[in-house]
Write an enzyme that holds these catalytic residues in place. Structure first.
Site, PDB file in Angstrom:
ATOM      1  CB  THR A 186      -0.760   0.124   1.270  1.00 13.05           C
ATOM      2  OG1 THR A 186      -0.052   0.179   2.437  1.00 13.05           O
ATOM      3  CG2 THR A 186      -1.871  -1.373   1.373  1.00 13.05           C
ATOM      4  CD  GLU A 331      -5.174  -2.404   2.623  1.00 12.73           C
ATOM      5  OE1 GLU A 331      -5.444  -1.880   1.484  1.00 12.73           O
ATOM      6  OE2 GLU A 331      -4.563  -1.806   3.623  1.00 12.73           O
ATOM      7  CE  LYS A 444     -13.823  13.123  13.155  1.00  8.36           C
ATOM      8  NZ  LYS A 444     -12.514  12.993  13.049  1.00  8.36           N
ATOM      9  CD1 TRP A 449     -18.233  14.078  12.113  1.00 10.60           C
ATOM     10  CD2 TRP A 449     -18.159  12.274  11.110  1.00 10.60           C
ATOM     11  NE1 TRP A 449     -17.582  13.137  13.043  1.00 10.60           N
ATOM     12  CE2 TRP A 449     -17.581  12.036  12.283  1.00 10.60           C
ATOM     13  CE3 TRP A 449     -18.130  11.105  10.029  1.00 10.60           C
ATOM     14  CZ2 TRP A 449     -17.123  10.669  12.725  1.00 10.60           C
ATOM     15  CZ3 TRP A 449     -17.492   9.825  10.447  1.00 10.60           C
ATOM     16  CH2 TRP A 449     -17.161   9.794  11.880  1.00 10.60           C
TER      17      TRP A 449
END
Ligand code: ADP
Length: 547
Positions: A186, A331, A444, A449
């Protein structure tokens, strides 16, 4: 009582054997580093992958040892995909866009024994080879006469010399289907990179799943152009699905600019192409400037980052190309969801359809997903509740290579392990998942959010905006407030106030960014994604208006 069916291990070698036997004359076309167009077939790829297998045996590499590639999308890379994994060695695709230090770290961490590279990466290999003592064999993916006499790399061989003259006969071993076949690191935006280690079984199951009609919908009648690199999660598994269905493959090599990609799509009658939004932006820009149309392209898979609505609209309405918005991760091999509409949605108005197409889509069979709150409780599929997205399935990792980072899974009450994706998402009643953010990018503000993707999509709809990144800035009262960092299209003009006014009526007032910062470029990572961490560092002295 056991069933009475043949128990054949799911092996990558069976893909190339099938493609050769049933689709041997179907073409594999590559734009080479040399600049010319090379034509091969599944039959030739199969024969040469067996020569690779014999050549690897000649190097006396043990099963499970890693063979690295540093290469563009092309036929030799494809031969290595099958030749290396087929023999039981592990194909390790390296990302050439990484910094040399990071590349050397990864080669050493993976304990690569051989490294095969395109000649365009010779300077990179010259920079790192002395730092990679474990690599015993260096192979340049070129003809013998293209090999430099003074490369400074000990024992450098040309690929064609290495495999040339080897037998085209090879009996692929009957491996355990769970043995490792390939690996990919990754990008490691935080800490050191970690690797996903794929198996033959996971790769084959992913190849079946990805080829399904409501996933990428691959068929023998397709001509598929993977612009997504073979060094990034195996080009989303397309080389394997392509071998399973026997379609034509078209490889762009190093030429990813709009003009070159467009010419290849037209000349090779490409019906489906796959890549990240930044690549399609270059292609659309080129087409708009030159008044071009597609004559054969029907579908384009767009993933890796959120696809802005303007791009979906341009493909759908201006060019008659269906966008398959897809989501996945290294993944996850990588495919998790694809946005293909259900029958009922096809009857919706174009505006309502666009709302669905903006979502990352439905889970491909083989992947299960759920969203959970901070306490791990599952949240409803109502399209509104958002939480951490968790996944499980046979092509999703259980742990990283060498156990790096400990056990990544989260266990439910039944002891089932779920992989936390690091994404925050909603899921609607029809099962369409929509990413609101990466958890570390969520803003936030006053306990609520704000989705940075939503803020970016609105900016991207402005005709003067080429690229937009929304990040949160510290605010004394609201904790964080969003700002949008914008790159303007060449020659186009928009002021801060005009762009902020453009948000009016398109989103809730408190979600409108507090400021616009114009920059020449937004930093992109090795896989073409915006690097918000770097961007935040670049803007460390920035102060919000009124803060
Ligand atoms: P890295 O960027 O670390 O190399 P990956 O390439 O595996 O990792 O990227 C996976 C991540 O990319 C996902 O977790 C998600 O945040 C993002 N991503 C992938 N596809 C999409 C998409 N269609 N929309 C929004 N985000 C996406």
């Amino acid at each position: 009582m056991l069933g009475q069916m043949q128990n054949q291990p799911l092996l990558i070698s069976s893909l190339i054997t099938h493609a050769e036997r049933h689709h041997g004359s179907t073409e594999i076309v590559s734009r080479r580093v040399e600049g010319d167009i090379h034509r091969s077939t599944w039959g030739q790829i199969a024969r040469r992958s067996r020569q690779v297998a014999n050549a690897l045996d000649g190097l006396q590499l043990a099963h499970g040892e890693r063979v690295a590639t540093l290469a563009w999308n092309g036929y030799r890379h494809l031969e290595l995909y099958f030749g290396v994994s087929g023999t039981g060695r592990v194909l390790h695709t390296l990302n050439p866009r990484l910094h040399p230090e990071q590349l050397a770290w990864i080669v050493n961490h993976a304990d690569d024994r051989a490294l095969c590279f395109d000649m365009s990466f010779l300077p990179l290999v010259q920079a790192v080879h002395s730092k990679c003592p474990g690599v015993r064999h260096w192979v340049a993916l070129c003809d013998a006469d293209k090999l430099p006499t003074e490369s400074g790399i000990p024992g450098l061989m040309s690929y064609e010399t290495w495999i040339g003259g080897r037998s085209e006969t090879y009996v692929w071993p009957e491996l355990d289907e769970n043995s490792a076949s390939s690996m990919c690191y990754t990008s490691g935006t935080t800490g050191n990179p970690k690797a996903a280690l794929y198996s033959h079984r996971s790769t084959l199951l992913h190849a079946y799943g990805a080829a399904l009609p409501d996933a990428l919908g691959c068929s023998a009648r397709d001509s598929i152009l993977p612009v997504v690199p073979m060094f990034h999660v195996n080009a989303w598994g397309l080389p394997y699905s392509a071998a399973a269905v026997g379609c034509k493959l078209v490889f762009p090599g190093p030429a990813l600019d709009g003009k070159s990609v467009y010419e290849l799509i037209e000349s090779e009658k490409v019906s489906m192409a796959a890549g990240v939004p930044t690549v399609w932006q270059m292609l659309l820009g080129h087409m708009q400037q030159n008044g071009l149309k597609f004559s054969t392209l029907r579908r384009t898979v767009i993933g890796g980052s959120a696809c802005p609505p303007t791009m979906i609209n341009a493909f759908n309405h201006t060019y008659g190309v269906e966008v398959l918005h897809a989501w996945g991760m290294t993944e996850m091999s990588p495919l998790g969801t694809v946005c293909t509409l259900k029958s009922a949605q096809l009857a919706l108005s174009p505006e309502a359809q666009l709302k669905v197409r903006l979502k990352q889509g439905r889970a491909v069979f083989g992947v299960d997903m759920k969203i959970v709150d901070e306490a791990g409780h599952e949240l409803p599929w109502d399209g509104k509740a958002y939480g951490d997205l968790l996944v499980r399935g046979p092509w999703i990792i259980t742990s990283y290579f060498k156990g790096e980072g400990g056990d990544p899974l989260r266990y439910d009450a039944n002891g089932k392990g779920w992989f936390p994706t690091g994404d925050v998402a909603t899921i609607d009643a029809d099962g369409f998942m929509q990413i609101t953010d990466r958890s570390k990018d969520v803003i936030k503000s006053g306990g609520e959010w704000i989705s940075s993707i939503d803020v970016e999509n609105i900016a991207m709809a402005h005709p003067a905006v080429a690229m937009a990144a929304c990040i949160g800035m510290k605010h004394p009262k609201w904790d964080e407030r969003p700002i949008v960092v914008v790159v303007k299209k060449p020659g186009a003009e928009v002021s801060r106030d005009e762009l902020l006014a453009f948000y009016e009526g398109k989103t809730a007032k408190w979600q409108i960014p507090d400021d616009v910062v114009f920059v020449d470029a937004i930093p992109l990572g090795a896989t073409g994604k915006m690097q918000k961490m770097t961007l935040r560092q670049q803007l460390k002295d920035y102060v919000l208006p009124g803060a």
